[in-house]
Design a protein around this motif. Structure first.
Motif, PDB file in Angstrom:
ATOM      1  N   GLN A 106     -10.526  17.850 -62.869  1.00  0.00           N
ATOM      2  CA  GLN A 106     -11.893  18.171 -62.486  1.00  0.00           C
ATOM      3  C   GLN A 106     -12.722  18.644 -63.669  1.00  0.00           C
ATOM      4  O   GLN A 106     -13.898  18.340 -63.782  1.00  0.00           O
ATOM      5  N   SER A 112     -18.650  21.102 -61.683  1.00  0.00           N
ATOM      6  CA  SER A 112     -18.000  21.219 -60.377  1.00  0.00           C
ATOM      7  C   SER A 112     -18.845  22.004 -59.403  1.00  0.00           C
ATOM      8  O   SER A 112     -18.332  22.644 -58.508  1.00  0.00           O
ATOM      9  N   ARG A 114     -20.072  21.403 -56.788  1.00  0.00           N
ATOM     10  CA  ARG A 114     -20.134  20.577 -55.581  1.00  0.00           C
ATOM     11  C   ARG A 114     -19.524  21.395 -54.474  1.00  0.00           C
ATOM     12  O   ARG A 114     -18.354  21.702 -54.502  1.00  0.00           O
ATOM     13  N   PHE A 115     -20.382  21.721 -53.534  1.00  0.00           N
ATOM     14  CA  PHE A 115     -19.994  22.752 -52.575  1.00  0.00           C
ATOM     15  C   PHE A 115     -19.467  22.180 -51.265  1.00  0.00           C
ATOM     16  O   PHE A 115     -18.974  22.899 -50.443  1.00  0.00           O
ATOM     17  N   TRP A 116     -19.655  20.919 -51.054  1.00  0.00           N
ATOM     18  CA  TRP A 116     -19.453  20.418 -49.702  1.00  0.00           C
ATOM     19  C   TRP A 116     -18.207  19.566 -49.564  1.00  0.00           C
ATOM     20  O   TRP A 116     -17.353  19.823 -48.743  1.00  0.00           O
ATOM     21  N   ARG A 117     -18.103  18.571 -50.427  1.00  0.00           N
ATOM     22  CA  ARG A 117     -17.049  17.597 -50.226  1.00  0.00           C
ATOM     23  C   ARG A 117     -15.695  18.176 -50.574  1.00  0.00           C
ATOM     24  O   ARG A 117     -15.559  18.920 -51.529  1.00  0.00           O
ATOM     25  N   ALA A 119     -12.394  18.749 -52.240  1.00  0.00           N
ATOM     26  CA  ALA A 119     -11.917  18.375 -53.563  1.00  0.00           C
ATOM     27  C   ALA A 119     -10.709  17.454 -53.425  1.00  0.00           C
ATOM     28  O   ALA A 119     -10.539  16.484 -54.165  1.00  0.00           O
TER      29      ALA A 119
ATOM     30  N   HIS E 195     -15.995  27.295 -45.171  1.00  0.00           N
ATOM     31  CA  HIS E 195     -14.821  26.448 -45.071  1.00  0.00           C
ATOM     32  C   HIS E 195     -14.959  25.251 -46.000  1.00  0.00           C
ATOM     33  O   HIS E 195     -14.047  24.911 -46.748  1.00  0.00           O
ATOM     34  N   ARG E 196     -16.129  24.627 -45.940  1.00  0.00           N
ATOM     35  CA  ARG E 196     -16.339  23.495 -46.848  1.00  0.00           C
ATOM     36  C   ARG E 196     -16.281  23.964 -48.290  1.00  0.00           C
ATOM     37  O   ARG E 196     -15.728  23.306 -49.161  1.00  0.00           O
ATOM     38  N   LEU E 197     -16.877  25.102 -48.498  1.00  0.00           N
ATOM     39  CA  LEU E 197     -16.989  25.603 -49.868  1.00  0.00           C
ATOM     40  C   LEU E 197     -15.614  25.828 -50.496  1.00  0.00           C
ATOM     41  O   LEU E 197     -15.361  25.388 -51.618  1.00  0.00           O
ATOM     42  N   HIS E 199     -12.856  24.582 -49.934  1.00  0.00           N
ATOM     43  CA  HIS E 199     -12.071  23.374 -50.188  1.00  0.00           C
ATOM     44  C   HIS E 199     -12.767  22.386 -51.112  1.00  0.00           C
ATOM     45  O   HIS E 199     -12.221  21.356 -51.434  1.00  0.00           O
ATOM     46  N   SER E 200     -13.980  22.727 -51.492  1.00  0.00           N
ATOM     47  CA  SER E 200     -14.699  21.802 -52.356  1.00  0.00           C
ATOM     48  C   SER E 200     -14.257  21.979 -53.800  1.00  0.00           C
ATOM     49  O   SER E 200     -13.452  22.852 -54.120  1.00  0.00           O
ATOM     50  N   ARG E 201     -14.802  21.165 -54.658  1.00  0.00           N
ATOM     51  CA  ARG E 201     -14.506  21.316 -56.075  1.00  0.00           C
ATOM     52  C   ARG E 201     -14.859  22.721 -56.538  1.00  0.00           C
ATOM     53  O   ARG E 201     -14.114  23.360 -57.267  1.00  0.00           O
ATOM     54  N   PHE E 202     -16.021  23.165 -56.094  1.00  0.00           N
ATOM     55  CA  PHE E 202     -16.455  24.496 -56.488  1.00  0.00           C
ATOM     56  C   PHE E 202     -15.427  25.531 -56.041  1.00  0.00           C
ATOM     57  O   PHE E 202     -15.047  26.423 -56.795  1.00  0.00           O
ATOM     58  N   MET E 204     -12.283  25.129 -55.537  1.00  0.00           N
ATOM     59  CA  MET E 204     -11.087  25.054 -56.379  1.00  0.00           C
ATOM     60  C   MET E 204     -11.299  25.830 -57.673  1.00  0.00           C
ATOM     61  O   MET E 204     -10.412  26.540 -58.148  1.00  0.00           O
TER      62      MET E 204
END
Ligand SMILES: Nc1ncnc2c1ncn2[C@@H]1O[C@H](COP(=O)(O)OP(=O)(O)OP(=O)(O)O)[C@@H](O)[C@H]1O
Ligand SMILES: Nc1ncnc2c1ncn2[C@@H]1O[C@H](COP(=O)(O)OP(=O)(O)OP(=O)(O)O)[C@@H](O)[C@H]1O
Ligand SMILES: [Mg+2]
Ligand SMILES: [Mg+2]
Lengths: 253, 233, 368, 304, 332
Positions: A106, A112, A114-117, A119, E195-197, E199-202, E204
């Motif tokens: 990453q 990074s 990106r808050f939604w999708r 990972a 929850h989305r947050l 698990h998102s890249r951010f 991580m």
């Protein structure tokens, strides 16, 4: 040197009474595997720390890929293509092997924020993680938290993370430490393969590996480069033998 | 002196040791060999009481020690050089050496600061540095010294030469040989097969939490297939 | 018939917990004296601890109203809690009788026909000291209060009646424990008197340290009653002796109701009542008088309100009526801290400085 | 000028008093690395027991002698029953558990001693003032507090830097497992040290008794201030704690004493007083934030 | 590894959601309507606790000053609507800011101001780490606390009352049930977002920073920025909770920002199970319910609540959530 990827000029670093880098100069040519050896406490790790930005030098200059990076923060250097492994294992204990490597990947896929999708379902990341995992032979441990890996497995992961971002230069700080005899053989194979893709600066005390792999070797003593040359030259260097190698001259070239 | 009998050890839900047995006799050097992750260090942790065993017995000097807390085991005379150095980062080098120093078994000539510093002169001019300021190799030396300063009767070294320069490594092997000559027992895990085969009389090879082979140096040296199979060399 | 439920929200935990305890005990005493009744009407007292938190008090009020159907509430100790709770409950057709807190907001702009204060308006106890100090000829007084609006209000109350010069006006940190710096500055300013408002532990600390600096013998100290109630005095003892403080009540007030109350309280709880207990007791008696007149009927609030307004009960303070903004009109006294014959530290009435004193916020209140 | 010197003295004295109060916390929080929010509770226990015994016997010395073991025993009991089980867990579990302890102890003192504050006075032999700077009489009791504070600091310093026990405690904090594997009975050691820490808290409590209000919850007001002191000084360092305490004492005192005068130079009197009072209230926190922003590990960082 | 799609975890979350959804109806039927406000308060504190958990449980940033943002959110709502009522501007420089009555304006404003102050405080605090971070966040919160204590214009320590609840897009917020559902919706939305947050890249990256910031830097992450953004998001969440609490109690005072309040929110997170998203909700519910009901039975309720907290620490692995849902992963 025209094709020098990394060039270090008269680096100095002092910790109190200890001069960890003394007028250290070093050239690493594009595509070569350059080994940095020397006694314990000679300043090898300190040199790496200054290259990758964790420690700032007192004086001197570092040029990487044509840019002066002497005072650049560590993350910028990493983004420019500099990756390192740590001598003292430094992985994310609570994360799984896969997540550890994902993070490494990453880091090189833009920002990074990106808050939604998810990972984990990001195909770009996923596709890069698998080969990285395969390279260090940890596929079977993919979903194990790093904390439950054995010491040697952690060392493998450590190297894997440095590789995952497809860097221009790899700074490997004692990758052989903790690898069992079998692992060492495999690691040598891996580095041999890597040599064709990426420039490597290798710090190592395993002389078998160093002399087998290195294109050129620099020897550090008390923070100072006392010799630099091909493995053949170094092996014959009396000063080096006295300060570092002893009679442990690798038999096989 | 040390008898490990059919021990089983788990980390949380995952079992790592499945009935490991081995012995170390008075004045003897024994090795544990095996690939990464096979359970060598776990065996050591079990002996030291750092990870409790679930089944089996560990006897030291005729005393069952498998239920004792780690400090009590250490006080019986087992010294540990752990994997990954584990020196005390917030103590100076000198403090690291003396904080746990002891001579509980009344050794006739216990190690002194001067003795150990003569083995590792590099540490002598680092005495007032904090543990976390040392280079990797220096930390490793310190870990060895720290164990020696407890004047153990059985010394356990888990990858004690990791990260040491060739000359220093040689020093360590010499020091171990000397210890052995003085009648100390040693249990050692290391990847330097050549050195191990010179030093130790008996070897145990572990795979997946079991001891799969036992033998002496001659047998090990003579069996290329064995080494290739279990050690990958 | 179902007993009439009275909801008491008060502070029982935290350092200030003893204040709530006093109010509750005083209130309970009145009920016990009538055998579970007030004004002949059976009552049930529901008590809950607000922990000095406004929202929690709000929550309790909500429960009292919605679950228990409480129509009469009382008990809140602190002004900020009252400000958070009272406006909301009085709008829900509940009568609130304050047994302690008397913030200016609720006396002035925020007054309400369902809100009564049977204790005092916050400024009263400072005003009386201002008057007294002026009359006693003090010319240069030093002022001290915590740095929050109530602190300024209290000093304001004092200044309203004080006519001399001000040697210094210092605002300290809320909850401060060490006053060495303030005391040094105070000494350097050479005042002829000190007026302070430091409630609770702050006051104990200040008084002890003031005495240790030896100043209590040279520069007299004044304050509202809050730092000199009989329970706090046990923690300060000699350091407070001789301090003059303003209060609307003292246990030695010579009227039958009071003699009876003090004796009964001592018997029931084994200690001298504080002014908070007297307020709790009066609140109960006031409610009792109203319940009696309304015949135990709390559904028609008009009757109850009118009955309360009449204040037809024997108060322990001697004389009592309501002003237009439904706050007390009463005598206010100066008391002095003394050690009594039994070696107990307590207050003694010096004189009634104000007769039939109301408060300055009547004008702002739209009730008529 | 005399006033300035006096205020300076007040500041120093407040600093030492704070140091006495933080000494136990330095031990437990700074060196053992245990986040013990209930530290103030032991301070309170010391004060309550001291006040009670002093009141019964009339002897301050007996009060101290009773308060110390009471606080130490309570501490060791808590260590054995609760904290011992938490060292291996997350650091934050200690926060939750000790938060529970605060509630428990506060309410317990209310049950045992009732809700009103307790009385404790300066013993007669320390009641006077000493005028060691002419024109500035100073309460002898406060001087005694200063002396005790300095002594405790000195003892702690020696204990930690000069004895093996000190090293072993720090070793245990640095790497608990290895300390055990090298033969240190870390459990017992920690119980003892924790007991020593709470004993010091109790000492501070009983010493503060004659100056401050002895009441349930008195521990919390002091707790945050002592945390501030230790953090400013640098966690884990006794010299740092002393430096932090003196700095906090000075800044707080001088801020309270002179900010109004200074600000009056720039603003109208009422306005200046208002701001000065607010700033003085915040001064300690402003100081801490400023120190940490400039030196993220405190003034005299210990190595860890 | 689970054959059935229903495991303990989904079951317990579903059960919790069902309870919360049905509560106003049940409370009405049972004749205990006050429960609606109690649970409304629980939802609001849960929101604050979840926001703290975002930075604490996932980002490893232990803040003892989170109530500051909670308080700021509440004050923004109260101050703006006060001015809205009086028709006066709050300030005229650098731009003129008038008051307002509508939640649609006020609440985003509350979120904005909390986030902005979180940005400033975070930027300064994040220079430190570990225990120092705990204390510096505490320091800033205490500064704000004392600031509001002495802020006479807005009631200082006495606080200020809201004249009435805000208006909000056709809802009647004065009605407790409607207000309750609005809180529930806000909490649910924030939970889903979190929850989305995580698990998102951010997410991580944040979890990586929690574990080993140095390594994150050497991998090429400007960790400071990520942690700051996380801090700001948490602050914004607390600000929203603050806006809601101001409406629920129709009152705000500096007590909302005192460090003990931060401590309580922290305790809610730990009690429920940090590093889990639903844990803080449980923690808030447990703490507030115990406070509410124990105090009815005994005035010495803290003697019981304290040991209860200790028992949870000693015997539950990941707080109450861990006990109920039987999970030991950290994936919310
Ligand atoms: N703390 C732990 N929790 C869970 N599993 C663990 C833990 N430590 C080790 N393991 C697992 O136990 C197995 C044996 O580990 P151990 O450390 O004993 O191996 P080892 O033989 O010493 O390997 P190495 O040569 O790599 O040090 C490994 O598979 C490892 O993943
Ligand atoms: N932060 C520090 N503070 C003080 N001294 C330090 C610090 N870091 C390193 N040193 C000292 O600088 C010297 C060089 O250390 P460095 O880690 O670079 O050695 P090295 O060549 O990597 O050794 P090794 O082979 O043992 O890993 C050592 O003597 C070490 O003690
Ligand atoms: Mg190194
Ligand atoms: Mg191992």
């Amino acid at each position: 040197m025209a094709d020098s990827l990394l060039s270090v000029q008269s680096l100095n670093k002092r910790f109190g009474a200890v001069q960890a880098s003394r007028d250290l100069s070093l050239e690493v040519a594009r595509g070569e595997l350059h080994a940095l050896i020397g006694p314990n406490g000679a300043g090898k790790t300190t040199a790496i720390n200054q290259l990758c930005g964790e420690t700032l030098p007192d004086s001197g200059q570092i040029v990487f890929d044509g840019r002066r990076i002497t005072r650049m923060p560590a993350y910028r250097r990493a983004q420019l293509g500099m990756a390192r492994s740590y001598q003292i294992t430094s992985v994310f204990d609570q994360l799984t092997v896969r997540e550890n490597l994902s993070l490494a990947v990453q880091a090189h896929h833009g920002h990074s924020f990106r808050f939604w999708r998810k990972a984990g379902s990001d195909p770009a990341v996923r596709q890069a993680v698998l080969p990285a995992m395969a390279r260090v032979d940890l596929e079977s441990r993919a979903d194990v938290p790093a904390a439950s890996l054995s010491h040697g497995e952690k060392r493998q992961l450590e190297v894997g993370m440095a590789l995952a971002g497809r860097p221009k230069i790899l700074l490997l700080d004692e990758p052989y430490a903790g690898m069992g005899p079998g692992g060492a053989v495999e690691l040598t194979r891996l580095i041999q393969r890597l040599k064709t893709e990426v420039t490597i600066l290798l710090v190592e005390h395993d002389m078998g590996a160093v002399f087998r792999l290195a294109d050129r070797i620099t020897v550090l003593v008390y923070g100072q480069a006392i010799a630099s040359g091909t493995p053949g030259e170094i092996r014959e260097d009396a000063q080096v033998r006295k300060a570092y190698l002893g009679d442990e001259t690798p038999v096989r070239p | 002196m040390l008898e490990v009998d059919q021990i089983e050890t788990v980390y949380g839900k995952s079992q790592v040791l499945f009935g490991v047995s081995m012995t170390v006799r008075e004045g003897e050097v024994v090795t544990l060999l095996g690939r990464n992750g096979m359970g060598k260090s776990t065996t050591v942790r079990s002996i030291m009481g750092l990870t409790p065993i679930r089944r089996g017995r560990i006897v030291f000097d005729g005393r069952a020690i498998d239920r004792l807390p780690a400090y009590a085991i250490a006080r019986l005379g087992i010294g540990l050089v752990p994997e990954g150095r584990q020196i005390f980062p917030n103590l100076t080098v000198r403090e690291n050496m003396v904080a746990t120093a002891a001579n509980r078994q009344n050794a006739k000539s216990p190690y002194t600061l001067d003795d150990v510093l003569s083995i590792f002169p590099r540490l002598a001019d680092r005495l007032n540095h904090y543990g976390n300021q040392l280079s990797g190799g220096e930390q490793q030396m310190l870990a060895v010294v720290r164990a020696l300063m407890t004047n153990p009767r059985l010394l356990i070294l888990d990858e004690a030469t990791e990260g040491l320069a060739p000359l220093v490594r040689k020093e360590i092997w010499q020091a171990l040989a000397m210890l052995k000559a003085n009648g100390h027992a040693i249990l050692v895990i290391d990847k330097n097969l050549d050195a191990l085969m010179k030093l130790a009389e008996r070897h145990c090879i572990m795979e997946n939490g079991r001891v799969v082979w036992r033998g002496n140096s001659v047998e090990l040296a003579g069996d290329d297939a064995l080494r290739a199979r279990y050690l990958g060399v | 018939a179902e007993p009439v439920k009275i909801g008491m929200i008060t502070t029982l935990s935290t350092k200030a917990g003893y204040l709530g305890e006093e109010i509750r005990d005083g209130f309970q005493l009145a009920i016990d004296q009538e055998g579970g009744r007030l004004g002949g009407v059976p009552v049930a007292l529901l008590v809950d601890d607000d922990g000095r938190k406004p929202e929690r008090a709000r929550q309790i009020a909500d429960r009292f109203i919605k679950r228990d159907g409480v129509k009469i509430m009382t008990g809140i100790v602190f002004s900020n809690v009252a400000i958070a709770v009272v406006p909301k409950v009085v709008r829900q057709e509940v009568i609130y009788v304050s047994a302690n807190a008397g913030p200016s907001l609720l006396a002035g702009k925020g007054c309400h026909e369902n809100y009564f204060n049977v204790a005092y308006q916050n400024d009263n106890l400072d005003e009386v000291v201002g008057r007294y100090v002026t009359d006693a000829g003090f010319k240069n007084v030093y002022l001290l209060a915590p740095n929050y609006p109530a602190g300024k209000d209290h000093l304001g109350g004092f200044k309203r009646y004080y006519e001399g010069a001000i040697a210094g006006e210092v605002y300290t940190k809320l909850g401060q424990s060490d006053y060495a710096a303030e005391i040094a500055a105070l000494r350097a300013a050479r005042p002829d008197g000190v007026f302070f408002f430091l409630p609770g532990g702050m006051g104990i600390n200040f008084l002890k340290q003031y005495a240790q600096a030896g100043l209590n013998r040279t520069i007299p100290v004044f304050g509202p009653a809050f730092s000199f109630d009989e329970r706090l005095l046990q923690a300060v003892k000699d350091a407070a002796i001789g301090v003059k403080n303003g209060s609307q009540w003292c246990h030695d007030l010579d009227n039958p109701a009071n003699r009876q109350f003090v004796a009964a309280f001592k018997k029931a709880y084994g200690r001298t009542p504080t002014l908070y207990a007297s307020q709790g007791y009066d609140a109960a008696r006031l409610i009792g008088s109203a319940l009696k007149q309304a015949g135990g009927n709390v559904d028609g609030l008009d009757a109850l309100r009118n009955a309360i307004r009449r204040a037809d009960f024997a108060t322990v303070r001697g004389k009592f009526s309501f002003s237009a903004n439904q706050h007390p009109v009463q005598d206010i006294y100066i008391r002095e801290v003394v050690k009594d014959a039994g070696g107990h530290y307590t207050n003694r009435t010096v004189e009634a400085v104000f007769k039939d004193h109301a408060n300055v916020y009547v004008e702002e209140c739209k009730l008529k | 000028m005399l006033l300035f010197i006096e205020q300076l003295l007040n500041g120093l004295q407040l600093g030492i008093m704070l140091f006495l109060m933080s000494a136990g916390l330095t031990l437990v929080f700074g060196i053992m690395q245990v986040i013990n929010l209930a530290h103030g509770s032991f301070y309170m226990i010391g004060a309550y027991v001291g006040a009670t015994v002093t009141a019964r016997t009339g002897s301050f010395v007996l009060g101290i002698l009773a308060a110390l073991p009471a606080a130490a025993l309570a501490g060791m009991l808590v260590e054995i029953l609760v904290l011992r089980r938490l060292y291996r867990k997350e650091h934050l579990d200690q926060v939750l558990a000790t938060f529970g302890l605060i509630m428990f102890f506060n309410e317990l003192t209310r049950i045992v001693w009732g809700r009103q504050p307790l009385f404790m006075d300066v013993p007669p032999w320390l009641a006077g003032s000493i005028e060691f700077i002419p024109g500035v009489p100073y309460p002898s009791y406060r001087l005694a507090v200063i002396a005790v504070g300095i002594m405790v600091g000195l003892l702690l310093y020696l204990l930690f830097t000069r004895t093996r026990m000190g090293m072993q405690i720090r070793a245990g904090a640095g790497n608990r497992e290895m300390a055990g594997a090298l033969g240190i009975n870390i459990r017992r050691l920690y119980t003892l040290v924790f007991g020593l820490g709470t004993l010091l808290a109790g000492l501070a409590g009983v010493m503060a008794g004659p100056i401050l209000a002895v009441e349930a919850g008195m521990g919390e007001s002091i707790l945050i201030l002592t945390f501030v002191v230790i953090v400013i000084g640098g966690i884990g360092s006794i010299r740092g704690a002393l430096a932090g305490a003196l700095l906090v004492g000075l800044v707080d005192t001088l801020g309270r004493a002179f900010l109004p005068t200074v600000l009056r130079l720039f603003f109208s009197a009422a306005y200046a007083d208002g701001i000065a009072a607010s700033l003085a209230s915040m001064s300690v926190y402003i100081l801490m934030a400023a120190v940490l922003v400039c030196r993220p590990r405190g003034l005299v960082p210990a190595h860890a | 590894m689970h054959k059935l799609p229903v495991n303990r975890r989904t079951l317990s979350v579903a059960a919790g959601a069902a309870v919360l959804l049905a509560l106003p109806v049940v409370a009405g039927l049972a004749g205990e309507p006050y429960l609606v406000t109690l649970f409304g308060r629980i939802l609001i504190y849960a929101l604050a606790a979840v926001s703290l958990d975002l930075m604490l449980g996932f980002g490893g940033m232990v803040s003892l000053g989170h109530a500051a943002f909670f308080g700021i959110g509440a004050y923004v709502v109260c101050i703006l609507s006060l001015h809205g009522l009086e028709g006066t501007p709050v300030f005229v420089w650098p731009f003129e800011l008038g008051g307002h009555q509508s939640g649609l304006v006020l609440w985003p404003a509350a979120v904005f101001f909390s986030a902005a102050s979180a940005a400033v405080i975070g930027a300064l605090s994040l220079r430190t780490s570990g225990m120092h971070f705990i204390m510096i966040t505490l320091a800033f919160a205490q500064m704000l606390y004392y600031f509001f204590v002495s802020l006479e214009a807005y009631g200082g320590d006495d606080g200020i009352s809201l004249f009435s609840r805000n208006t909000f897009a056709g809802l009647d917020l004065a009605d407790d049930t409607q207000f309750y559902y609005l809180c529930l919706a806000a909490l649910a939305a924030f939970l889903f977002f979190s929850h989305r947050l995580v698990h998102s890249r951010f997410g991580m990256v944040i979890r990586g920073c929690r574990e080993n910031e140095r390594r994150m830097k050497s991998l090429g992450f400007p960790t400071f920025r990520y942690r700051l953004v996380c801090f700001v998001i948490a602050g914004a969440g607390a600000g929203l909770a603050g806006a809601l609490i101001a409406n629920q109690t129709e009152y705000v005072s500096p007590g909302l920002m005192h460090w003990t309040r931060s401590g309580e929110i922290l305790v809610m997170v730990l009690l429920g199970g940090m590093g889990t998203l639903f844990g803080p909700v449980l923690g808030a519910a447990t703490l507030l319910l115990m406070e509410e009901f124990l105090s009815v039975y005994t005035e010495h309720w803290m003697v019981y609540l304290g040991p209860f907290l200790i028992v949870v620490v000693l015997f539950a692995k990941r707080g109450i959530y861990g006990l109920i849902a039987g999970v030991n992963d950290n994936h919310g």
